[in-house]
Design an enzyme around this catalytic site. Structure first.
Site, mmCIF file in Angstrom:
data_model
loop_
_atom_site.group_PDB
_atom_site.id
_atom_site.type_symbol
_atom_site.label_atom_id
_atom_site.label_comp_id
_atom_site.label_asym_id
_atom_site.label_seq_id
_atom_site.Cartn_x
_atom_site.Cartn_y
_atom_site.Cartn_z
ATOM 1 N NE ARG A 200 -9.861 -33.060 -91.436
ATOM 2 C CZ ARG A 200 -10.328 -31.813 -91.359
ATOM 3 N NH1 ARG A 200 -9.738 -30.844 -92.022
ATOM 4 N NH2 ARG A 200 -11.391 -31.560 -90.618
ATOM 5 C CG ASP B 211 -12.872 -23.087 -101.073
ATOM 6 O OD1 ASP B 211 -13.736 -22.749 -100.232
ATOM 7 O OD2 ASP B 211 -11.976 -23.921 -100.817
#
Length: 275
Positions: free
Chosen positions: A32, A142
């Site tokens: 990532r 979120d």
């Protein structure tokens, strides 16, 4: 990635999001972080960590949390939850709303990712309350800004929509034409009833003044350590009306945690009405 770099990134991610990255996640973190290295045209993780330490690089720290967060979802994921919402939760809340003086059925998608979950909730609510004048609304939150932007745009692959909601595709989606061929968008009437907000679930405060009848917080706690899980569940319980329902992921359980909720079915919990 050097050990010291991994420890720094792990500590930063925990501090900012409470996501717990144990050593088994090192390969995932490496992959990532590599995305941010490419975006910043860097080749060295240590150089990137130096950048993250810069007080003026708040935006980059946000980008890091975005890439570390896992955002995998689709319409009607874990179908049994939506069946329960349709067959049990909505009729029960509908029968109670006058007695409780609820002006609106409020549902919360607490980790909404790219929007499929809150829009599925909205479609189920639209169907379940079609014959009632009772208003409803979905709050969707979120931690990821890019995911919220995608959710707010409400544009999805047409084939994935057809495979997930074949009976509702025409009712709730507009099919794209020309440059938008192969894509579709949630109809404005539904989009208007889903509100998107960026929050960290573990912040001390929330933007919500009123409690919810239904909360979905699914496949989130698997990334937290146990104290954080307990803190989150207690917070969600406080934000439920008495008798309200919390839905968690099928791979999650509240059994090891100290919380006030009652188990209804696997991954479905209820706040006692006497609370």
């Amino acid at each position: 990635m050097r050990d010291s770099d991994f420890e720094f990134i792990r500590s930063l991610v925990y501090e900012r999001s409470r996501i717990s990255l144990d050593p088994s996640k090192r390969e995932l973190v490496d992959a990532r972080v590599a995305k941010r290295l490419r975006a910043r045209q860097m080749s060295d993780v240590s150089e990137y960590c130096t950048l993250l330490r810069d007080p003026g690089q708040e935006e980059e720290r946000v980008h890091l949390i975005d890439v570390i967060s896992t955002n995998h979802t689709f319409f009607f994921r874990e179908q049994k939850h939506f069946d329960f919402m349709r067959d049990t939760a909505i009729p029960e809340m509908l029968s109670r709303h006058r007695k409780e003086a609820w002006n609106c059925l409020r549902a919360w998608s607490a980790a909404c990712s790219s929007g499929e979950e809150p829009y599925t909730m909205a479609m189920v609510l639209s169907e379940g309350l079609a014959a009632s004048p009772w208003k409803w609304r979905v709050e969707a939150t979120d931690i990821s800004g890019p995911m919220l932007a995608a959710a707010d745009a409400a544009i999805y692959n047409h084939e994935s929509v057809l495979s997930a909601v074949p009976l509702w595709a025409r009712r709730y989606f507009q099919r794209g034409i020309g440059p938008q061929e192969g894509r579709c968008r949630i109809r404005p009437a539904i989009r208007a009833l889903v509100n998107f907000t960026r929050i960290n679930l573990l912040d001390h405060s929330t933007p919500f003044a009123e409690p919810f009848q239904v909360i979905f917080c699914r496949n989130v706690m698997i990334y937290f350590d146990r104290p954080t899980q307990t803190e989150l569940v207690r917070k969600l319980a406080r934000l439920l009306v008495p008798g309200g329902y919390l839905f968690i992921g099928h791979s999650e359980s509240l059994a090891p945690l100290d919380h006030p909720l009652q188990l209804v079915l696997p991954s479905i919990y209820r706040k006692p009405q006497t609370a």
